[in-house]
Scaffold this active site. Sequence first.
Site, mmCIF file in Angstrom:
data_model
loop_
_atom_site.group_PDB
_atom_site.id
_atom_site.type_symbol
_atom_site.label_atom_id
_atom_site.label_comp_id
_atom_site.label_asym_id
_atom_site.label_seq_id
_atom_site.Cartn_x
_atom_site.Cartn_y
_atom_site.Cartn_z
ATOM 1 N N ASP A 169 -2.137 0.370 -5.003
ATOM 2 C CA ASP A 169 -3.348 0.662 -5.779
ATOM 3 C C ASP A 169 -3.568 2.175 -5.888
ATOM 4 O OD1 ASP A 169 -3.894 0.875 -3.029
ATOM 5 O OD2 ASP A 169 -6.043 0.707 -3.394
ATOM 6 N N HIS A 491 5.064 -4.411 -5.470
ATOM 7 C CA HIS A 491 3.650 -4.423 -5.874
ATOM 8 C C HIS A 491 3.175 -2.975 -5.846
ATOM 9 C CE1 HIS A 491 -0.423 -6.228 -6.210
ATOM 10 N NE2 HIS A 491 -0.793 -5.177 -5.511
ATOM 11 N N ASP A 537 10.738 -10.723 -3.973
ATOM 12 C CA ASP A 537 10.737 -9.479 -4.746
ATOM 13 C C ASP A 537 9.992 -9.716 -6.052
ATOM 14 O OD1 ASP A 537 11.194 -7.024 -5.858
ATOM 15 O OD2 ASP A 537 13.314 -7.406 -6.342
ATOM 16 N N GLU A 546 4.429 -5.166 -1.286
ATOM 17 C CA GLU A 546 3.676 -3.970 -1.638
ATOM 18 C C GLU A 546 4.316 -2.755 -0.961
ATOM 19 O OE1 GLU A 546 -0.607 -4.301 -1.277
ATOM 20 O OE2 GLU A 546 -0.946 -2.269 -2.019
#
Length: 565
Positions: A169, A491, A537, A546
């Site tokens: 993020d 991710h 994956d 992630e």
Amino acid sequence: MISVACVALCAQAGDDVQLYRNQVGCYPQQEKVVVVEGMNPSKKMRIITPDGEVVKAKSVRKAVSPLSGKTRYVVDLGDLSATGDYRVSLGTASCMLHVSKQPYHDIATSALRLFYLIRSGIPIEQGGVYNRPLGHADTHVLVHNSAASALRPAGSVISSPYGWYDAGDYNKYVVNSAFSQGLMFVAYEQQHDYFTTLKTNIPESGNATPDFLDEMMFNLKWLMTMQDPQDGGVYHKLTTPRFEGFVMPADCKQPRYVVQKSVTASLDFAAVMADAARLFEPYQQDYPGFAAQAAAMAERAYQWAKDNPTAFYRQSQLKNPTISTGEYGDRSAVDEFFWAASALYRLTGNKQYMEDAQQYKPKRFTTPTWGNVASLGALEWLTETIQGDEVLAFRDEMRKQLINYCEAAIKDVEISGFQSPYGNKAYDFGWGCLAEKCCCEAVLLLYADKLTGTTKYRRYALQNADYLLGRNATGHCFVTGFGDKSPMHPHHRPSAADKVEAPFPGMLVGGPNPGQQDKQTMKASYPSYVPDESYIDDAESYASNEIAINWNASLVAFLCWVDAI
Ligand SMILES: [Ca+2]
Ligand SMILES: [Ca+2]
């Protein structure tokens, strides 16, 4: 616990021969092991040396996985000390094992350079195909009502630029970034000559400061803006109310907030600023005044934590707006007090910090994680620069704890499934395990060698590198851009949104996680519930695929250290 049905199924799936090995490379003197699944390799395995000579494996040992019930064979290929590529073949399967004098240099450098690629608040112009325009300038950040103070009421605007994006993020979290820096500082101090000459091709590569420290400073500059100048408390994080979609930084439009000051953020901040004050002292030319400023900020943050010892971050209590991004919550700040007091004692020699450290010291050594930083505190005492009888006694105690930890870690290697300290117990697998357990365990093994002046534990640390880089139950090299089977869909928002096929290189993914906390929100399914095979994956898999700065920090600490020795 796995079901009987799964054991039967797994046992039958052995028609294909699988060879698991370190896909990146080995040192000439490093143990060379290949793990075989699907066939007993005794007498049938062929090893062809770089000169074309056919040699026999040294030994074969059968190992039945306590996690999956699968039968595997651990093959010691023998010395193979000549550099070059060795071809190993068995039945229809074959693989290459690369032996070279600096097998980890590129991957170690790439792991550190990743921090440049994920810098926030500047355009990336030295990232090749990963160049991107400025996003998240963070010069207009709102003070959330949970963080309001007399001089900064709710809705005030502050400037809080720079720092690294935390993970998949785009938010910036004090707890995790301070932990990440603290962990990398450990490696920096122990392999100082290596890090001071390492070049990572960043905008600051031309100055007089080691690139490693320049990269750390990019995050420290942000961290300094997270302290409320009025009372010394430190905001827990800088965040959007909700996670952004899978878009590039420049396309993010949500408002950004600083939220509630917390005891854990303040203490982690204090510890890492104290370390930074010490480590940047020689680099006044590029960073004038920083060391003194960081020292003062560290002491103020520590005092705030002493005055507010129960100010834990409680995200569920935040309103208007509610916040749903990574919490980095904690229930105990004993370990954070220990780390901060230890770092501040080391910096200042002030007896009060020694007394506090005595009060908060741990009973045993634990692998460092963002939520339990006690061992970072312990390592502050183990450096040779601290003097005095009281310190020596303390140091001796921490040293015994570390050795006990290392002895426990290596105990079962000779009967393990992949010839490694890591990866043999179900509890070795979980969210972020490859960093928090595999890499950090290896760092502590390397530390113990350095501390005791031996090379005993090095072998075991390198076995964890073998595990991480391909000799494991999934056959993945878990670092992007390296090996012949590595994650292509982590991710990680920019890697997914940037229209470049390959993800950012040098990223360590979280790894096998039987918790599968993301399975309800994923379209794809995990291939298995077996702890060491529960990995996918897939860009939607935040629980197994992630990336995160603390994970890459452990990769840097581990592989740069290996590369240094
Ligand atoms: Ca530099
Ligand atoms: Ca804690």
